[in-house]
Design a protein around this motif. Structure first.
Motif, PDB file in Angstrom:
ATOM      1  N   ARG A 184      11.491  11.399  -1.184  1.00 24.82           N
ATOM      2  CA  ARG A 184      11.604  12.506  -0.236  1.00 24.82           C
ATOM      3  C   ARG A 184      12.037  13.753  -0.999  1.00 24.82           C
ATOM      4  N   PRO A 185      11.370  14.907  -0.770  1.00 31.49           N
ATOM      5  CA  PRO A 185      10.113  15.084  -0.036  1.00 31.49           C
ATOM      6  C   PRO A 185       8.926  14.583  -0.859  1.00 31.49           C
ATOM      7  N   ARG A 186       7.748  14.792  -0.331  1.00 30.35           N
ATOM      8  CA  ARG A 186       6.543  14.337  -1.024  1.00 30.35           C
ATOM      9  C   ARG A 186       6.385  15.085  -2.345  1.00 30.35           C
ATOM     10  N   ARG A 187       5.993  14.350  -3.374  1.00 32.73           N
ATOM     11  CA  ARG A 187       5.759  14.983  -4.671  1.00 32.73           C
ATOM     12  C   ARG A 187       4.651  16.038  -4.566  1.00 32.73           C
ATOM     13  N   PRO A 188       4.688  17.091  -5.377  1.00 33.63           N
ATOM     14  CA  PRO A 188       5.544  17.331  -6.556  1.00 33.63           C
ATOM     15  C   PRO A 188       6.798  18.135  -6.263  1.00 33.63           C
ATOM     16  N   ALA A 189       7.207  18.255  -5.007  1.00 26.56           N
ATOM     17  CA  ALA A 189       8.425  19.006  -4.695  1.00 26.56           C
ATOM     18  C   ALA A 189       9.640  18.317  -5.337  1.00 26.56           C
ATOM     19  N   TYR A 234      19.187   8.242   9.584  1.00 27.28           N
ATOM     20  CA  TYR A 234      17.845   8.659   9.193  1.00 27.28           C
ATOM     21  C   TYR A 234      16.806   7.970  10.064  1.00 27.28           C
ATOM     22  N   GLU A 235      15.691   8.672  10.251  1.00 29.29           N
ATOM     23  CA  GLU A 235      14.488   8.070  10.810  1.00 29.29           C
ATOM     24  C   GLU A 235      13.312   8.449   9.912  1.00 29.29           C
ATOM     25  N   HIS A 236      12.436   7.487   9.675  1.00 33.63           N
ATOM     26  CA  HIS A 236      11.188   7.749   8.954  1.00 33.63           C
ATOM     27  C   HIS A 236      10.033   7.343   9.876  1.00 33.63           C
ATOM     28  N   PHE A 237       9.136   8.274  10.114  1.00 33.43           N
ATOM     29  CA  PHE A 237       7.917   8.005  10.891  1.00 33.43           C
ATOM     30  C   PHE A 237       6.766   7.945   9.894  1.00 33.43           C
ATOM     31  N   ALA A 238       6.293   6.737   9.637  1.00 33.82           N
ATOM     32  CA  ALA A 238       5.345   6.531   8.542  1.00 33.82           C
ATOM     33  C   ALA A 238       3.955   6.209   9.057  1.00 33.82           C
ATOM     34  N   ARG A 239       2.973   6.660   8.323  1.00 35.96           N
ATOM     35  CA  ARG A 239       1.575   6.353   8.613  1.00 35.96           C
ATOM     36  C   ARG A 239       0.883   6.026   7.303  1.00 35.96           C
ATOM     37  N   ARG A 240       0.001   5.056   7.347  1.00 31.36           N
ATOM     38  CA  ARG A 240      -0.666   4.630   6.122  1.00 31.36           C
ATOM     39  C   ARG A 240      -1.447   5.778   5.512  1.00 31.36           C
ATOM     40  N   ALA A 241      -1.308   5.977   4.212  1.00 33.39           N
ATOM     41  CA  ALA A 241      -1.977   7.083   3.528  1.00 33.39           C
ATOM     42  C   ALA A 241      -3.486   6.977   3.714  1.00 33.39           C
ATOM     43  N   GLY A 242      -4.072   8.088   4.101  1.00 34.23           N
ATOM     44  CA  GLY A 242      -5.518   8.128   4.305  1.00 34.23           C
ATOM     45  C   GLY A 242      -5.965   7.756   5.697  1.00 34.23           C
ATOM     46  N   SER A 243      -5.012   7.350   6.549  1.00 34.39           N
ATOM     47  CA  SER A 243      -5.404   6.950   7.910  1.00 34.39           C
ATOM     48  C   SER A 243      -5.365   8.140   8.862  1.00 34.39           C
ATOM     49  N   GLY A 268       0.835  -1.201   0.000  1.00 35.84           N
ATOM     50  CA  GLY A 268       0.000   0.000   0.000  1.00 35.84           C
ATOM     51  C   GLY A 268       0.866   1.245   0.000  1.00 35.84           C
ATOM     52  N   SER A 269       0.268   2.372   0.339  1.00 36.33           N
ATOM     53  CA  SER A 269       0.946   3.667   0.296  1.00 36.33           C
ATOM     54  C   SER A 269       1.015   4.286   1.685  1.00 36.33           C
ATOM     55  N   TRP A 270       2.115   4.993   1.931  1.00 40.25           N
ATOM     56  CA  TRP A 270       2.382   5.571   3.241  1.00 40.25           C
ATOM     57  C   TRP A 270       2.881   7.012   3.086  1.00 40.25           C
ATOM     58  N   ASP A 271       2.483   7.862   4.022  1.00 41.63           N
ATOM     59  CA  ASP A 271       3.061   9.194   4.176  1.00 41.63           C
ATOM     60  C   ASP A 271       4.080   9.129   5.309  1.00 41.63           C
ATOM     61  N   MET A 272       5.114   9.951   5.230  1.00 40.02           N
ATOM     62  CA  MET A 272       6.107   9.873   6.297  1.00 40.02           C
ATOM     63  C   MET A 272       6.716  11.237   6.607  1.00 40.02           C
ATOM     64  N   ASP A 298       9.350  15.857   4.707  1.00 42.40           N
ATOM     65  CA  ASP A 298       8.269  14.886   4.586  1.00 42.40           C
ATOM     66  C   ASP A 298       8.594  13.957   3.419  1.00 42.40           C
ATOM     67  N   GLY A 299       7.740  12.981   3.188  1.00 42.60           N
ATOM     68  CA  GLY A 299       8.001  12.047   2.110  1.00 42.60           C
ATOM     69  C   GLY A 299       6.845  11.089   1.929  1.00 42.60           C
ATOM     70  N   GLU A 300       7.056  10.115   1.065  1.00 48.14           N
ATOM     71  CA  GLU A 300       6.047   9.103   0.777  1.00 48.14           C
ATOM     72  C   GLU A 300       6.749   7.812   0.404  1.00 48.14           C
ATOM     73  N   CYS A 301       6.089   6.683   0.644  1.00 46.73           N
ATOM     74  CA  CYS A 301       6.602   5.400   0.173  1.00 46.73           C
ATOM     75  C   CYS A 301       5.430   4.518  -0.242  1.00 46.73           C
ATOM     76  N   HIS A 302       5.709   3.627  -1.188  1.00 47.08           N
ATOM     77  CA  HIS A 302       4.680   2.780  -1.797  1.00 47.08           C
ATOM     78  C   HIS A 302       5.244   1.365  -1.954  1.00 47.08           C
ATOM     79  N   PHE A 303       4.434   0.360  -1.633  1.00 45.99           N
ATOM     80  CA  PHE A 303       4.855  -1.037  -1.680  1.00 45.99           C
ATOM     81  C   PHE A 303       3.857  -1.845  -2.506  1.00 45.99           C
TER      82      PHE A 303
END
Length: 218
Positions: free
Chosen positions: A119-124, A209-218, A80-84, A99-104
């Motif tokens: 990193r960072p979250r698109r469209p940056a 590095y540390e990434h604190f991720a949460r599921r997108a939309g949660s 799924g997709s995550w914001d971080m 900030d950033g994003e990851c997708h699996f």
């Protein structure tokens, strides 16, 4: 896509409200514009179908391969997709936040998991844009982790296994440094990722590095 579908797509928003996006035209002009837009949409659809879909169809899978499903649980929860939120620990002790994003997703007939870390979250403009291929190896009862970030020419190869409630990946990066990447504080909708490195076994691990991720939309 037929002309009526294109018409609904195009004119459904153009004519809504009190002010049109484009000035209203006479019917002959409107039909000509519609045909031109419809033709462009059909051309775009054809390009996407002929150049993207065959590759993506061959690469991606709806789920794990049936004969490997029981071995895929270690990373399957990440699909799924995550914001971080990201914290970079610099050599001088300062920190840099982003900030950033990851997708699996499932790939290679469901026998591997591939991800994207951005990193960072698109469209940056990107400062990191890489991918990991995660492949389970029953011979070692562990996962081969292959990370590539072409933007930063950053590469790493690791072995991933469960350690208690965490996932720990140990290996080396392209600079010859030892790397340890960990997924910890794992829940259904969040995780804490910690990246560490050291030059030799006798050295302490240094957090990078540390990434604190949460599921997108949660």
């Amino acid at each position: 896509m037929d002309e009526s579908a294109a018409s609904r797509m195009l004119w459904g928003t153009i004519d809504s409200g009190n002010t049109a996006i484009f000035p209203k035209t006479q019917k002959p002009q409107r039909r000509k514009l519609l045909r031109r837009c419809s033709s462009s949409l059909l051309a775009l659809e054809k390009v996407m179908t002929t150049t993207m879909s065959p590759f993506l169809t061959a690469l991606t899978s709806d789920g794990p391969s049936a004969d490997w499903a029981k071995d895929m649980d270690l990373y399957a929860w990440l699909i799924g997709s995550w914001d971080m939120d990201t914290v970079q620990h610099l050599d001088d002790g300062a920190i840099r936040k982003s900030d950033g994003e990851c997708h699996f997703g499932w790939v290679l007939e469901g026998r591997a998991i591939q991800d994207l870390w951005i990193r960072p979250r698109r469209p940056a403009p990107s400062t990191m844009y890489g991918t990991t291929l995660r492949v389970f190896d029953p011979g070692i009862d562990g996962w081969h982790i292959l990370w590539s970030d072409p933007l930063n020419q950053n590469y790493s190869r690791q072995i991933g296994r469960a350690e208690g409630n965490d996932i720990v990946q140990i290996g080396h990066d392209s600079r010859g440094l030892q790397a340890r990447w960990r997924f910890t504080e794992i829940t259904a909708d969040s995780f804490h990722w910690i990246g560490e490195e050291r030059a030799a076994e006798s050295d302490p691990w240094r957090m990078t590095y540390e990434h604190f991720a949460r599921r997108a939309g949660s």
